[in-house]
Every structure is written in structure tokens, then in C-alpha cells.
Design a protein around this motif. Sequence first.
Motif, PDB file in Angstrom:
ATOM      1  N   ASP A  46       0.856  -1.186   0.000  1.00 22.35           N
ATOM      2  CA  ASP A  46       0.000   0.000   0.000  1.00 22.35           C
ATOM      3  C   ASP A  46       0.893   1.238   0.000  1.00 22.35           C
ATOM      4  N   PHE A  47       0.701   2.103  -1.001  1.00 18.21           N
ATOM      5  CA  PHE A  47       1.485   3.320  -1.107  1.00 18.21           C
ATOM      6  C   PHE A  47       0.786   4.518  -0.460  1.00 18.21           C
ATOM      7  N   GLY A  48      -0.251   4.250   0.319  1.00 13.49           N
ATOM      8  CA  GLY A  48      -0.946   5.337   0.999  1.00 13.49           C
ATOM      9  C   GLY A  48      -1.550   6.307   0.009  1.00 13.49           C
ATOM     10  N   SER A  49      -1.206   7.584   0.151  1.00 17.72           N
ATOM     11  CA  SER A  49      -1.742   8.613  -0.742  1.00 17.72           C
ATOM     12  C   SER A  49      -1.016   8.662  -2.070  1.00 17.72           C
ATOM     13  N   GLY A  50       0.049   7.870  -2.220  1.00 19.96           N
ATOM     14  CA  GLY A  50       0.835   7.901  -3.457  1.00 19.96           C
ATOM     15  C   GLY A  50       1.682   9.159  -3.528  1.00 19.96           C
ATOM     16  N   ILE A  92       2.932   7.946  -8.520  1.00 20.47           N
ATOM     17  CA  ILE A  92       2.237   6.688  -8.232  1.00 20.47           C
ATOM     18  C   ILE A  92       0.891   7.026  -7.593  1.00 20.47           C
ATOM     19  N   PRO A  93      -0.214   6.482  -8.114  1.00 21.72           N
ATOM     20  CA  PRO A  93      -1.526   6.752  -7.513  1.00 21.72           C
ATOM     21  C   PRO A  93      -1.617   6.169  -6.105  1.00 21.72           C
ATOM     22  N   SER A  94      -2.597   6.629  -5.369  1.00 20.83           N
ATOM     23  CA  SER A  94      -2.796   6.115  -4.016  1.00 20.83           C
ATOM     24  C   SER A  94      -3.258   4.661  -4.056  1.00 20.83           C
ATOM     25  N   GLY A  95      -3.087   3.985  -2.932  1.00 25.52           N
ATOM     26  CA  GLY A  95      -3.563   2.614  -2.809  1.00 25.52           C
ATOM     27  C   GLY A  95      -2.486   1.573  -3.031  1.00 25.52           C
ATOM     28  N   THR A 122       1.525  16.198  -2.449  1.00 25.97           N
ATOM     29  CA  THR A 122       0.435  15.267  -2.150  1.00 25.97           C
ATOM     30  C   THR A 122       0.319  15.062  -0.645  1.00 25.97           C
ATOM     31  N   ALA A 123      -0.829  15.399  -0.077  1.00 26.65           N
ATOM     32  CA  ALA A 123      -1.028  15.252   1.364  1.00 26.65           C
ATOM     33  C   ALA A 123      -1.201  13.790   1.734  1.00 26.65           C
ATOM     34  N   MET A 160       4.974   6.057   2.869  1.00 21.52           N
ATOM     35  CA  MET A 160       6.393   5.733   3.029  1.00 21.52           C
ATOM     36  C   MET A 160       7.218   6.953   3.438  1.00 21.52           C
ATOM     37  N   ASP A 161       6.635   8.152   3.247  1.00 18.66           N
ATOM     38  CA  ASP A 161       7.366   9.370   3.608  1.00 18.66           C
ATOM     39  C   ASP A 161       6.775  10.027   4.851  1.00 18.66           C
TER      40      ASP A 161
END
Length: 476
Positions: A91-95, A137-140, A172-173, A201-202
Motif C-alpha cells: 500500500d502506497f498510501g496517498s501515493g 504513483i496513484p494512491s492505494g 500530495t497530502a 512511506m514518507d
Amino acid sequence: MHHKSLVAARSGAAVSAVVLGGLLAGAPQAAAADVSCSANVYKRTFYKNTSFSGSPVKTDCDSAIDQNWSGSPVSGVPSNNFGVRWSVTRDFGSGGPFKFAVSATDGVRAYLDGVRQIDMWVGSGDTARSMSIGFGIPSGKHTVRVDYVNWSGAAKVKFTYSPLTSAKDDSTAPLAPTGVKTAYDTKSRKTTVSWSANKEMDLAGYSLYRRPVGSSTWTKVTTTTGRSFTDPLVNPDDRTPYYYEVRARDKAGNTSSGSKDTIVRPLPIVTELTGTYDKATHKVTLNWPLNTEPQFDHYTVLSNDMVDGYWKWVPLGTTKGNTWTTAPVVADGEWRHYRVLVTNDNGTTTYNPGGLDAYATNELWLEIPDGIAPAAAPELLAGSCEGGIRATANDYTPAPIRDFTGFEIERREAGTGTWSVVVHQGYDPRRDPAFVTVCDQLPADGRTYEYRARTYDAAGNYSPYSEIRAMTRPTG
């Protein structure tokens, strides 16, 4: 991009590119053996060919792609002409903006969701080449895959993917935190708030906020890299409910929206209070939803009564149940006011203001039916009128304190038991005394008639009857 990577492969130079949204052609992926790896850990498969065909020789898990093989990487795989594939779904979160970076000898390709992003598929011998690419990268959830082949010589490969964290690159928040839970300790009067880890990741940390219910102003309680915090807030009366929310922030300084607001009530509350009056027993029965919070201890039921010339909230008793029946209440047509308080296991009780509050959920305004009849019988006068008998009912009560709304006059023939209503009507409030009169049309046949009168109020209660007056109609 493909041509640049080929040139770099032949020359041994490093290639760096930033392409936002650029996608390269996809490639088919051979099925890997059924091995389960921990979250965000690569599944790695070894092949004894460079086409990734057939069944893998070995499948295992790899926490990072950073290899330097001088011979066969694993038993059953040759030193040359072998392939290794890594894949991970996370999962990349908000991307947001990310960078793929690779350094390898011979052939290497990197994919996102099956779409090729890096392509260096030319033999380089023992000379490693490097390349990086930045893109959004898109979210998700997304799948990262790396294919590596060694045709001959040293087998070196290193790959990383990481977010771009500078403010100029990343606007991107983060996603709002989820899984927020609160626990209130009635002994320490402190609230512990916890939440689930963000997928970003950040991620740089979290901020916890609170606001009183009814206010729109948030106060920052703390900033933390952890996922729980105990708020030392102590209210003087331990009654104010608060909303809490958590916000995430990333390394670029972007802040998420708030998590779903979670309310903390230091005390349970009575969310609804209802009641009924029993005309037969003259008692009021109160009902409310039963509280199930662990800090609940008992209820106190109060009635607003006149004490020494002042209206005060008077305790009627305590209960752990959710119903209460009062002692008999006079059916006087007045409003009665009741309130139910909650006490928690720390001995603190719901705020109990001295006045009435029509909007309080724990307060009931109940109109008691009027069961009190007008106290005195009216005066009744009887005389003759044209064609009948005139009956007049009077009441001399001063207008401000009259407790009736009208008069009723009845008649019967003397010697019989049946009364009939001659008039039932309200009076003119401007007149003093109050009265109603009627000319009762009767035949001139020598019969005697009896009359009586009473007053009535708006609730249908009747006063005592007046004295009976008798009149005879002479024969015409």
C-alpha cells in the motif's frame, strides 16, 4: 527512454531520468511458487534460464534487492544464463512522486503494476550501469516487480524505490489516519488516544487535536512519531465531552485532513428522558435508555419543586436501572419537571444547573392532567320570562382567580329523576360577576320544574351543584 538505456548499457555510463506519468510497455509475468512473505517483503524466484520459463528452481523471500553473485546464486541454478524475479505488493498510501533506482550488470527491468518503467536489457559483462526515474504513483496498493538476468560474468543487481520528499517535488497530502480509538480513565481523568499506522512511506509523524463539543476550534495536543498518546487534560468538573482527531504529516511538510472525529465523554449521559402520568394512581413513570459504559455507576432522579418559596431540584432517589415511578402527584394541570443525572465509578456526577433547560436530553417537561374541579358552586336564580322560565347562574369569584371556563344549567320535572341540560356555555369574561342566563321555553300546563347549575373548567372538571330552584308554569 528505451533507446537511452540501450546506449547506456553499451557504454557503461549512468542514466538518470525524471518522467512523471510516463509508462513503458508491459511484459508477461511467469507464475511464482506459492510462498508467503511478510508485508512489504519481496517474493524472489530463481530460474535456470533467462526467459523466466518453466517452474522456478527456488522461491523465497528477500527484504531488499542488493546482490553480488560471483557464481551460482543458489543450488540448481547455473552461474551464467539465469534469471531472478522479485515482486512485492504494498500500500502506497496517498501515493505521490516516487523514484525507481537500479544498478546492475547485464539485463534488468523494473515494473509498476506490470507496466515497464526501467529497461536496461543489454549485456554489460562485469560493468554495472545505473539508472533512475521519477514518476507519480496513484494512491492505494500497487505491485513492484524487478526482472534480472545474468548472461555471463559477475551478477550484480541493486534496486530501490522511494518517495521524493522535498517540498518542490511533493505536494500530495498524506491520507487521514484511521482506526482512532479512545479510552477514558475515570480515576486519572485522562484520555488515551491510539490509531492505526499510516501507509505513507514518507511519513514524518502525527499531530493529535481536541475540541470541546459545541466548539469549532481545535487545539493541538501533541506532535508525535508514535501511534498513541495520553492526554493529561483534567477538567475541573470532569464533565465536558471532547472530540479528538489525528492528522498525519509527511517529510515534505504536507498535512492530511483529520481522522474521523472520535468523541470522549468523561461521563455517560442520559440521551433521552420520557415519562407518562397515570390518572388512576396519580404517579409519574420516567424511562430512559440504560447506559452500558464501563465507567457508569448509578443514576439520580430529581424533581423541580417549590422549597421555601424557591424552585429547586430535589433528589427523589438513586437507581442503577432505567425507570423510576414517583409518589402520587396532584393532578393540578400544571407542568412538572424531572431530571436524571449520571454518576461514574469515580464518584463524579453530571452537571446539575439550578435552572430549567428545555434542550437538555436528560430533562423532561411533563404536563400533568388537570383533575381539580372548580371549588365552589355558582349561585342560581330562577324567575319568569316570556314563554318560559328564566334561569341565571352567577359566580362572584374575582376574574384573575377564576378557575372555571363556563356554566351548565340543568332542568327536570319535579318528581322525576332525569336531568337534562338546558345550557352549557362559556361566560363573557368582561362581566363581573360572571354569569350565564337562559329563557327556558316551556308549555303553560301547571307543571313544576326544578333547576340546578354548576361550573366547569377546560379539562372537563365540574364544580359542586348549586341549590335546586323550583318554578311552576301556570296554566295558560
